[in-house]
Write a protein that holds these residues in place. Sequence first.
Motif, PDB file in Angstrom:
ATOM      1  N   ILE A 105      41.899  38.982  35.413  1.00  0.00           N
ATOM      2  CA  ILE A 105      41.891  40.160  36.288  1.00  0.00           C
ATOM      3  C   ILE A 105      40.664  40.173  37.190  1.00  0.00           C
ATOM      4  O   ILE A 105      40.758  40.393  38.402  1.00  0.00           O
ATOM      5  N   LYS A 109      41.694  37.585  40.045  1.00  0.00           N
ATOM      6  CA  LYS A 109      42.400  38.670  40.717  1.00  0.00           C
ATOM      7  C   LYS A 109      43.886  38.730  40.357  1.00  0.00           C
ATOM      8  O   LYS A 109      44.742  39.030  41.187  1.00  0.00           O
ATOM      9  N   GLU A 110      44.179  38.427  39.076  1.00  0.00           N
ATOM     10  CA  GLU A 110      45.561  38.478  38.629  1.00  0.00           C
ATOM     11  C   GLU A 110      45.957  39.930  38.353  1.00  0.00           C
ATOM     12  O   GLU A 110      45.146  40.739  37.931  1.00  0.00           O
ATOM     13  N   GLU A 111      47.222  40.230  38.584  1.00  0.00           N
ATOM     14  CA  GLU A 111      47.740  41.562  38.291  1.00  0.00           C
ATOM     15  C   GLU A 111      48.326  41.581  36.885  1.00  0.00           C
ATOM     16  O   GLU A 111      48.991  40.630  36.467  1.00  0.00           O
ATOM     17  N   SER A 112      48.070  42.660  36.162  1.00  0.00           N
ATOM     18  CA  SER A 112      48.593  42.785  34.804  1.00  0.00           C
ATOM     19  C   SER A 112      49.539  43.967  34.731  1.00  0.00           C
ATOM     20  O   SER A 112      49.210  45.064  35.184  1.00  0.00           O
ATOM     21  N   PRO A 113      50.730  43.763  34.150  1.00  0.00           N
ATOM     22  CA  PRO A 113      51.678  44.878  34.007  1.00  0.00           C
ATOM     23  C   PRO A 113      51.132  45.919  33.036  1.00  0.00           C
ATOM     24  O   PRO A 113      50.220  45.655  32.245  1.00  0.00           O
ATOM     25  N   LYS A 116      50.775  44.977  29.325  1.00  0.00           N
ATOM     26  CA  LYS A 116      49.590  44.218  28.916  1.00  0.00           C
ATOM     27  C   LYS A 116      48.355  45.113  28.827  1.00  0.00           C
ATOM     28  O   LYS A 116      47.521  44.946  27.943  1.00  0.00           O
ATOM     29  N   LEU A 117      48.246  46.055  29.744  1.00  0.00           N
ATOM     30  CA  LEU A 117      47.104  46.972  29.721  1.00  0.00           C
ATOM     31  C   LEU A 117      47.137  47.857  28.473  1.00  0.00           C
ATOM     32  O   LEU A 117      46.104  48.116  27.850  1.00  0.00           O
TER      33      LEU A 117
END
Length: 298
Positions: A105, A109-113, A116-117
């Motif tokens: 992240i 700069k990866e997006e996490s659904p 996952k958060l």
Amino acid sequence: MKRNDLLLAVLVMAIWGFNFSMIKMGVTNVHPLLATAARFALAVFPAIFFIPRPKVAWRYLVSYGLVFGVGIWGMASWSITVGLSSGMSSVLLSGNVLIGMAVGIVIFKEESPVRKLIGAALALCALVVLVSATTGNVTFNGIILIMIAACSWTLMGVIVKKSQTTQAFAFNVWGMLFAPIPLVLFAVSLHGEQILWQAVELWDWNTTIAVVFQAYPTTLFGYWVWNMMLIKYPLSTTAPLTLLVPVFALISGYFMYDEVLSLAQIVASGLFLIGIGLIVKPANAPLFKMSLKTPLVR
């Protein structure tokens, strides 16, 4: 995953879990850095003479050996000698999933659904309970060392990814070539040359059995099977099974060393594994069905 492959993968998870108890056996008398060096020396020789060097730059093999040997298993073994139980060492090492997610992240700069958060938040809360509800099976120094190991696990993944290797088993064997000497030099720098003679004097059959188990069933057989599974099945199918490793580690720690968790730690361990499961499970797979289709890493 085919039934025979699933059974073989679960066997490897059991071996990797039991390995933490064998680490504890091996470092009872001998310094953990030296016992770990012996493990990798046995795993490399003579296997390396029969496995062609992977087609990657030497810097990746050297850095992999340092991180995998010293950073992960040197520190994980050391954490057990400073008060962390073998089972808790395995559970906390699984925190590498959280660290890897954070690196993805923040740095990539990866997006996490949201899933996952939520999993990360649950795992972090469970970690706080695991540490605060200790019955003497968690120490400050142990936590520091196992967190270094967990961070090193994430770094190892970056090294493998950067190398772009397609020969995972050969990469692992040749990379381990660069683990034993740094481990020995590290031990000598901390305690002087006498640590070597002490290891020779204190080495016994328990140490030998533990080191041989770590070198062959755990490292060579385990990673050979694991890499075969990675070739035959997608990572989303194999990765979640590694959640079985801490379970087997806790069970073996209980039977071999009477390592007992407090009730709060038992609940927290379950919540921690559920949180990690939410992070690593395939996007469309039900959480409680994924363990029937998957393996882990140790």
